[in-house]
Motif scaffolding. Structure first.
Motif, short mmCIF file in Angstrom:
data_model
loop_
_atom_site.label_atom_id
_atom_site.label_comp_id
_atom_site.label_asym_id
_atom_site.label_seq_id
_atom_site.Cartn_x
_atom_site.Cartn_y
_atom_site.Cartn_z
N VAL A 86 0.87 -1.18 0.00
CA VAL A 86 0.00 0.00 0.00
C VAL A 86 0.90 1.22 0.00
O VAL A 86 1.90 1.29 0.73
N ALA A 87 0.53 2.19 -0.82
CA ALA A 87 1.29 3.45 -0.87
C ALA A 87 1.34 4.05 0.53
O ALA A 87 0.33 4.06 1.24
N PRO A 88 2.49 4.55 0.95
CA PRO A 88 2.63 5.09 2.32
C PRO A 88 1.56 6.11 2.69
O PRO A 88 1.05 6.08 3.81
N GLU A 89 1.19 6.97 1.75
CA GLU A 89 0.19 8.00 2.07
C GLU A 89 -1.22 7.43 2.19
O GLU A 89 -2.14 8.12 2.64
N ARG A 90 -1.41 6.17 1.83
CA ARG A 90 -2.73 5.52 1.91
C ARG A 90 -2.83 4.51 3.05
O ARG A 90 -3.88 3.90 3.24
N ARG A 91 -1.76 4.29 3.79
CA ARG A 91 -1.82 3.35 4.91
C ARG A 91 -2.77 3.88 5.97
O ARG A 91 -2.84 5.07 6.23
N GLY A 92 -3.53 2.97 6.54
CA GLY A 92 -4.48 3.34 7.57
C GLY A 92 -5.81 3.85 7.04
O GLY A 92 -6.65 4.28 7.82
N THR A 93 -6.02 3.78 5.73
CA THR A 93 -7.27 4.27 5.14
C THR A 93 -8.18 3.13 4.68
O THR A 93 -9.24 3.41 4.12
N GLY A 94 -7.78 1.88 4.86
CA GLY A 94 -8.59 0.75 4.45
C GLY A 94 -8.25 0.18 3.08
O GLY A 94 -8.84 -0.81 2.67
N VAL A 95 -7.30 0.80 2.39
CA VAL A 95 -6.93 0.31 1.06
C VAL A 95 -6.38 -1.11 1.14
O VAL A 95 -6.76 -1.98 0.34
N GLY A 96 -5.50 -1.37 2.08
CA GLY A 96 -4.93 -2.70 2.21
C GLY A 96 -5.99 -3.76 2.45
O GLY A 96 -5.95 -4.84 1.86
N ALA A 97 -6.94 -3.47 3.32
CA ALA A 97 -8.02 -4.42 3.59
C ALA A 97 -8.85 -4.68 2.35
O ALA A 97 -9.22 -5.83 2.06
#
Length: 158
Positions: A86-97
């Motif tokens: 996941v792009a660092p700026e998108r971590r913690g936003t639910g993208v990985g899930a």
């Protein structure tokens, strides 16, 4: 500021996800194909915010008989998860899930009894929240020699 613009997860070509995968998992190394990119049954998933890939994962058939035996599953048709990023700026936003859930659905639809991966120790909590179990002891893996654990997700009853 965290970017929360909507993403769409879809099947992708290896060339679409490779730059993000390499920048996150092998920073500073040249962007090059991984051995699994060329396997005929490999499926790549990308999370796209417009035209930009902000998350990715790849899955492909890969037996893991030892784990199958331990879980009383026939793991000859297990699938492996690789290249989850996941792009660092998108971590913690639910993208990985979103990416991982799409990968699980894809593997489940293929009829696999089990999905497995070599997960970085720093990401174990993420995988455990989505149902993966840690199997065995920590080990170092890959060219960066980072600590990993084997993780598994049974997809059907044993």
């Amino acid at each position: 500021m965290i970017d929360r613009s909507p993403v769409v997860v879809r099947l992708a070509d290896a060339t679409e996800v490779r730059p993000l995968r390499m920048s996150v998992l092998r920073p500073g190394q040249p962007v090059e194909a991984s051995d699994y990119d060329a396997l005929p049954d490999t499926r790549h998933l990308g999370a796209f915010a417009g035209d930009v890939v902000v998350g990715c994962a790849s899955v492909f058939p890969s037996p893991h008989l030892e784990v199958g035996d331990a879980l009383s599953l026939d793991a000859r048709s297990a699938w492996q998860l690789r290249g989850m990023a996941v792009a660092p700026e998108r971590r913690g936003t639910g993208v990985g899930a979103l990416v991982l859930l799409a990968a699980i659905d894809l593997v489940r639809l293929a009829g696999a009894p089990l999905m497995w991966a070599n997960a970085r120790v720093t990401a174990l909590g993420f995988y455990q929240r989505l149902g993966f179990m840690i199997v065995g002891e920590e080990f170092t893996y890959g060219p960066l020699r980072l600590p990993h654990n084997l993780i598994v997700l049974p997809l059907q009853e044993g």
